[in-house]
Design a protein around this motif. Structure first.
Motif, PDB file in Angstrom:
ATOM      1  N   ILE A 216       0.825  -1.317  -0.141  1.00 54.33           N
ATOM      2  CA  ILE A 216       0.099  -0.166  -0.013  1.00 54.33           C
ATOM      3  C   ILE A 216       0.907   1.268   0.111  1.00 54.33           C
ATOM      4  O   ILE A 216       0.623   2.040  -0.822  1.00 54.33           O
ATOM      5  CB  ILE A 216      -0.803   0.048   1.321  1.00 54.33           C
ATOM      6  N   TYR A 217       1.985   1.204   0.708  1.00 58.34           N
ATOM      7  CA  TYR A 217       3.016   2.338   0.944  1.00 58.34           C
ATOM      8  C   TYR A 217       3.429   2.597  -0.401  1.00 58.34           C
ATOM      9  O   TYR A 217       3.555   3.509  -1.043  1.00 58.34           O
ATOM     10  CB  TYR A 217       3.831   2.236   2.086  1.00 58.34           C
ATOM     11  N   LYS A 218       3.879   1.594  -0.952  1.00 63.46           N
ATOM     12  CA  LYS A 218       4.897   1.442  -2.224  1.00 63.46           C
ATOM     13  C   LYS A 218       3.868   2.136  -3.346  1.00 63.46           C
ATOM     14  O   LYS A 218       4.410   2.869  -4.194  1.00 63.46           O
ATOM     15  CB  LYS A 218       5.403   0.302  -2.614  1.00 63.46           C
ATOM     16  N   THR A 219       2.570   1.785  -3.317  1.00 71.64           N
ATOM     17  CA  THR A 219       1.687   2.222  -4.378  1.00 71.64           C
ATOM     18  C   THR A 219       1.388   3.880  -4.272  1.00 71.64           C
ATOM     19  O   THR A 219       1.160   4.470  -5.226  1.00 71.64           O
ATOM     20  CB  THR A 219       0.547   1.355  -4.278  1.00 71.64           C
ATOM     21  N   ALA A 220       1.344   4.112  -2.872  1.00 66.88           N
ATOM     22  CA  ALA A 220       0.963   5.709  -2.603  1.00 66.88           C
ATOM     23  C   ALA A 220       2.295   6.421  -2.906  1.00 66.88           C
ATOM     24  O   ALA A 220       2.028   7.565  -3.657  1.00 66.88           O
ATOM     25  CB  ALA A 220       0.636   5.665  -1.079  1.00 66.88           C
ATOM     26  N   ALA A 221       3.551   5.953  -2.886  1.00 69.35           N
ATOM     27  CA  ALA A 221       4.781   6.534  -3.144  1.00 69.35           C
ATOM     28  C   ALA A 221       4.743   6.759  -4.890  1.00 69.35           C
ATOM     29  O   ALA A 221       5.031   7.708  -5.267  1.00 69.35           O
ATOM     30  CB  ALA A 221       5.931   5.878  -2.860  1.00 69.35           C
ATOM     31  N   ALA A 222       4.244   5.797  -5.482  1.00 68.77           N
ATOM     32  CA  ALA A 222       4.472   5.501  -7.014  1.00 68.77           C
ATOM     33  C   ALA A 222       3.420   6.516  -7.511  1.00 68.77           C
ATOM     34  O   ALA A 222       3.573   7.090  -8.763  1.00 68.77           O
ATOM     35  CB  ALA A 222       4.189   4.222  -7.405  1.00 68.77           C
ATOM     36  N   HIS A 223       2.242   6.870  -6.594  1.00 68.69           N
ATOM     37  CA  HIS A 223       1.257   7.574  -7.071  1.00 68.69           C
ATOM     38  C   HIS A 223       2.022   9.170  -7.296  1.00 68.69           C
ATOM     39  O   HIS A 223       1.398   9.955  -8.338  1.00 68.69           O
ATOM     40  CB  HIS A 223       0.170   7.579  -6.274  1.00 68.69           C
ATOM     41  N   LEU A 224       2.849   9.412  -6.692  1.00 71.22           N
ATOM     42  CA  LEU A 224       3.512  10.558  -6.643  1.00 71.22           C
ATOM     43  C   LEU A 224       5.019  10.551  -7.159  1.00 71.22           C
ATOM     44  O   LEU A 224       5.706  11.438  -7.218  1.00 71.22           O
ATOM     45  CB  LEU A 224       3.767  11.088  -5.064  1.00 71.22           C
ATOM     46  N   GLY A 225       5.099   9.506  -8.020  1.00 71.90           N
ATOM     47  CA  GLY A 225       6.502   9.511  -8.699  1.00 71.90           C
ATOM     48  C   GLY A 225       7.556   9.189  -8.040  1.00 71.90           C
ATOM     49  O   GLY A 225       8.804   9.471  -8.493  1.00 71.90           O
ATOM     50  N   ILE A 226       7.408   8.671  -6.749  1.00 76.42           N
ATOM     51  CA  ILE A 226       8.587   8.275  -5.856  1.00 76.42           C
ATOM     52  C   ILE A 226       8.457   7.001  -5.916  1.00 76.42           C
ATOM     53  O   ILE A 226       7.838   6.219  -5.622  1.00 76.42           O
ATOM     54  CB  ILE A 226       8.343   8.907  -4.490  1.00 76.42           C
ATOM     55  N   GLN A 227       9.980   6.360  -6.180  1.00 74.21           N
ATOM     56  CA  GLN A 227      10.132   4.652  -6.034  1.00 74.21           C
ATOM     57  C   GLN A 227      10.817   4.322  -4.893  1.00 74.21           C
ATOM     58  O   GLN A 227      11.820   5.092  -4.621  1.00 74.21           O
ATOM     59  CB  GLN A 227      10.986   4.382  -7.159  1.00 74.21           C
ATOM     60  N   VAL A 228      10.340   3.584  -4.179  1.00 77.09           N
ATOM     61  CA  VAL A 228      10.818   3.161  -2.754  1.00 77.09           C
ATOM     62  C   VAL A 228      11.008   1.468  -2.914  1.00 77.09           C
ATOM     63  O   VAL A 228      10.019   0.684  -3.346  1.00 77.09           O
ATOM     64  CB  VAL A 228      10.065   3.745  -1.564  1.00 77.09           C
ATOM     65  N   GLU A 229      11.718   1.047  -1.926  1.00 76.40           N
ATOM     66  CA  GLU A 229      11.783  -0.431  -1.698  1.00 76.40           C
ATOM     67  C   GLU A 229      11.988  -0.257  -0.242  1.00 76.40           C
ATOM     68  O   GLU A 229      12.224   0.584   0.407  1.00 76.40           O
ATOM     69  CB  GLU A 229      13.148  -0.981  -2.329  1.00 76.40           C
ATOM     70  N   GLY A 230      11.702  -1.675   0.293  1.00 74.62           N
ATOM     71  CA  GLY A 230      12.037  -1.800   1.620  1.00 74.62           C
ATOM     72  C   GLY A 230      13.584  -2.589   1.780  1.00 74.62           C
ATOM     73  O   GLY A 230      13.831  -3.541   1.032  1.00 74.62           O
ATOM     74  N   GLU A 231      14.126  -2.195   2.898  1.00 76.69           N
ATOM     75  CA  GLU A 231      15.626  -2.833   3.121  1.00 76.69           C
ATOM     76  C   GLU A 231      15.919  -3.021   4.771  1.00 76.69           C
ATOM     77  O   GLU A 231      14.775  -2.678   5.715  1.00 76.69           O
ATOM     78  CB  GLU A 231      16.313  -2.111   2.727  1.00 76.69           C
ATOM     79  N   LEU A 232      16.615  -3.909   5.004  1.00 78.81           N
ATOM     80  CA  LEU A 232      17.194  -4.341   6.470  1.00 78.81           C
ATOM     81  C   LEU A 232      18.038  -3.119   6.704  1.00 78.81           C
ATOM     82  O   LEU A 232      18.810  -2.953   5.967  1.00 78.81           O
ATOM     83  CB  LEU A 232      17.571  -5.593   6.503  1.00 78.81           C
ATOM     84  N   THR A 233      18.004  -2.703   8.066  1.00 82.62           N
ATOM     85  CA  THR A 233      19.154  -2.157   8.636  1.00 82.62           C
ATOM     86  C   THR A 233      19.566  -2.612   9.899  1.00 82.62           C
ATOM     87  O   THR A 233      18.566  -3.099  10.589  1.00 82.62           O
ATOM     88  CB  THR A 233      18.486  -0.427   9.119  1.00 82.62           C
ATOM     89  N   GLY A 234      20.520  -2.354  10.056  1.00 74.69           N
ATOM     90  CA  GLY A 234      21.499  -2.997  11.663  1.00 74.69           C
ATOM     91  C   GLY A 234      20.814  -1.903  12.761  1.00 74.69           C
ATOM     92  O   GLY A 234      21.124  -2.333  13.960  1.00 74.69           O
ATOM     93  N   GLY A 235      20.453  -0.787  12.451  1.00 78.30           N
ATOM     94  CA  GLY A 235      20.076   0.117  13.573  1.00 78.30           C
ATOM     95  C   GLY A 235      18.735  -0.419  14.032  1.00 78.30           C
ATOM     96  O   GLY A 235      17.761  -0.970  13.252  1.00 78.30           O
ATOM     97  N   CYS A 236      18.423   0.071  15.589  1.00 80.88           N
ATOM     98  CA  CYS A 236      17.253  -0.426  16.276  1.00 80.88           C
ATOM     99  C   CYS A 236      16.178   0.920  16.370  1.00 80.88           C
ATOM    100  O   CYS A 236      16.680   1.984  16.073  1.00 80.88           O
ATOM    101  CB  CYS A 236      17.600  -1.007  17.394  1.00 80.88           C
ATOM    102  N   SER A 237      15.059   0.557  16.550  1.00 78.27           N
ATOM    103  CA  SER A 237      14.144   1.374  16.723  1.00 78.27           C
ATOM    104  C   SER A 237      12.938   1.062  17.560  1.00 78.27           C
ATOM    105  O   SER A 237      12.666  -0.123  17.806  1.00 78.27           O
ATOM    106  CB  SER A 237      13.530   2.132  15.666  1.00 78.27           C
ATOM    107  N   ASP A 238      11.768   1.776  17.906  1.00 78.02           N
ATOM    108  CA  ASP A 238      10.648   1.473  18.670  1.00 78.02           C
ATOM    109  C   ASP A 238       9.798   0.443  17.791  1.00 78.02           C
ATOM    110  O   ASP A 238       8.713   0.147  18.279  1.00 78.02           O
ATOM    111  CB  ASP A 238       9.890   2.683  19.067  1.00 78.02           C
ATOM    112  N   SER A 239       9.998   0.448  16.363  1.00 82.25           N
ATOM    113  CA  SER A 239       9.165  -0.501  15.576  1.00 82.25           C
ATOM    114  C   SER A 239       8.944  -2.036  16.033  1.00 82.25           C
ATOM    115  O   SER A 239       8.073  -2.281  15.846  1.00 82.25           O
ATOM    116  CB  SER A 239       9.531  -0.241  14.176  1.00 82.25           C
ATOM    117  N   GLY A 240      10.167  -2.234  16.416  1.00 79.50           N
ATOM    118  CA  GLY A 240      10.100  -3.607  16.942  1.00 79.50           C
ATOM    119  C   GLY A 240       9.300  -3.884  17.884  1.00 79.50           C
ATOM    120  O   GLY A 240       8.608  -4.972  18.105  1.00 79.50           O
ATOM    121  N   PHE A 241       9.090  -3.177  18.963  1.00 83.15           N
ATOM    122  CA  PHE A 241       8.084  -3.055  20.180  1.00 83.15           C
ATOM    123  C   PHE A 241       6.731  -3.389  19.484  1.00 83.15           C
ATOM    124  O   PHE A 241       5.889  -4.176  19.985  1.00 83.15           O
ATOM    125  CB  PHE A 241       8.103  -2.185  20.940  1.00 83.15           C
TER     126      PHE A 241
END
Length: 402
Positions: free
Chosen positions: A317-342
């Motif tokens: 859904i997010y990628k489709t929304a970005a494409a609607h605005l001409g923005i190409q995004v992919e998802g990736e892994l990062t070694g940094g941590c954040s609250d998203s894991g909780f």
């Protein structure tokens, strides 16, 4: 009444009309010291957000803590009687910088990039979340409640905020954490988890010239353990162990009675935490220097953000929304941590790194690509609108009103 395309257009126009105000709020926040240990500063940054939200007609509640920055909660919904589970926006206003850094390096813009303490990690994301709430409040809200959670201790592993995050994420329709997007523009769909610990060695002091052999060197034992700890790292599995700080000893002519090391353990999957930590504990307990002992103390930890079928669908859904605005995004892994894991661990579909694009976080070179403050806010607004529309299985006409 409007269809979903018209509703999207109204959202995009709203953000276009508020671009200057977004930059102004970012400047005010960056110029407010809010290091994690500076509770007064973190709460001052919180008061800036509370003022903005209240001016937008959004009520806020504050969860107070004596030591850490307070947590601020704000929710926008069409009806107070709504029993729908919310879409949650996560963001932290604390930084890694000491008090006074904002006056030494105030917000400034050069060649389309903004600079200053916290200008990437993650005050732009906090601005995006605040304006997201304001946009949906002014345009009529969503059938799905939209909750913004502004915390103040993420840089130290959220010891106060973690249970608050977990409570709001439990049962949430979706969670978006507006940590910075990667420098290449990608967002984060997977993050490593981490355990931060202190390994202490207790030895026996003795004069290094007069009665050397009566002593038991804690430094020698720590050195031996550090060599063995290297074996915990497993590149194939994405497990890393870093001994980042070492201290110990009494004087140069004393056999060291004490030594300590601070350990950063990272892993991709939660199941690897147990095996790696078990190995660390084995090494801790196995003292090979006579008359020494050791103790391991966990000081903080983050859970990994693991990809699930639900989070993959949310990314689509997010990628489709970005494409609607001409923005190409992919998802990736990062070694940094954040609250998203909780949040993810509570079963909520979760995406991270959906904030503006920037880099060099935690350094004097930290920057954000200023045009992406608007661009990524627009992408997120479209994604939230579409998540809510799919959730309610009805058209945008029921969400964004005239």
């Amino acid at each position: 009444m409007t269809d979903i395309a018209d509703a999207d257009a109204r959202l995009l126009k709203w953000f276009d009309n508020h671009q200057g105000e977004m930059v102004s709020l970012l400047e005010e926040l960056v110029n407010t010291d809010s290091g994690s240990a500076d509770k007064a500063g973190v709460d001052k940054a919180g008061s800036v957000l509370i003022r903005f939200l209240n001016d937008a007609g959004i009520s806020t509640s504050v969860v107070h803590d004596e030591k850490r920055g307070d947590a601020i909660v704000a929710t926008v919904q069409q009806s107070v009687a709504s029993n729908e589970q919310p879409i949650v926006l996560l963001g932290h206003r604390d930084t890694v910088f000491e008090k006074g850094e904002a006056s030494r390096r105030p917000f400034h813009v050069r060649d389309g990039r903004a600079f200053g303490p916290g200008v990437n990690d993650m005050k732009p994301g906090v601005v995006v979340n605040a304006f997201m709430l304001a946009a949906f409040k002014e345009l009529g809200g969503l059938r799905t409640p939209l909750t913004g959670l502004f915390t103040g201790d993420e840089e130290i592993a959220s010891p106060f905020s973690r249970p608050i995050i977990e409570r709001h994420a439990n049962g949430a329709v979706a969670v978006f954490n507006t940590e910075p997007a990667r420098p290449n523009g990608n967002i984060v769909t997977r993050r490593k988890g981490a355990v931060f610990s202190v390994l202490e060695i207790f030895g026996k002091a003795a004069h290094s010239g007069v009665n050397f052999f009566d002593g038991a060197s804690a430094i020698n034992e720590l050195a031996d353990k550090i060599v063995r700890l290297k074996g915990v790292t497993d590149e194939r599995k994405g497990i890393t162990l870093n001994v980042g700080l070492v201290r110990g000893g009494q004087t140069v002519n004393t056999v060291a009675p004490y030594a300590a090391a601070e350990i950063d353990l990272r892993f991709v999957e939660q199941q690897d935490r147990a095996s790696a930590l078990s190995r660390i504990l084995e090494i801790t307990e196995d003292c090979r220097t006579a008359e020494t002992s050791a103790k391991l103390t966990i000081k903080g930890e983050f859970l990994p953000l693991e990809e699930t079928s639900a989070s993959k669908a949310l990314f689509d859904i997010y990628k489709t929304a970005a494409a609607h605005l001409g923005i190409q995004v992919e998802g990736e892994l990062t070694g940094g941590c954040s609250d998203s894991g909780f949040a993810s661990a509570q079963g909520a579909p979760t995406l991270c790194g959906v904030g503006p694009v920037g880099g060099k976080s935690h350094s004097p070179l930290e920057y954000v690509e200023l045009p992406t403050l608007l661009d990524r806010a627009k992408v997120l607004a479209l994604a939230i609108h579409r998540v809510s529309a799919e959730r309610c299985q009805c058209s945008g006409a029921n969400f964004i009103q005239h």
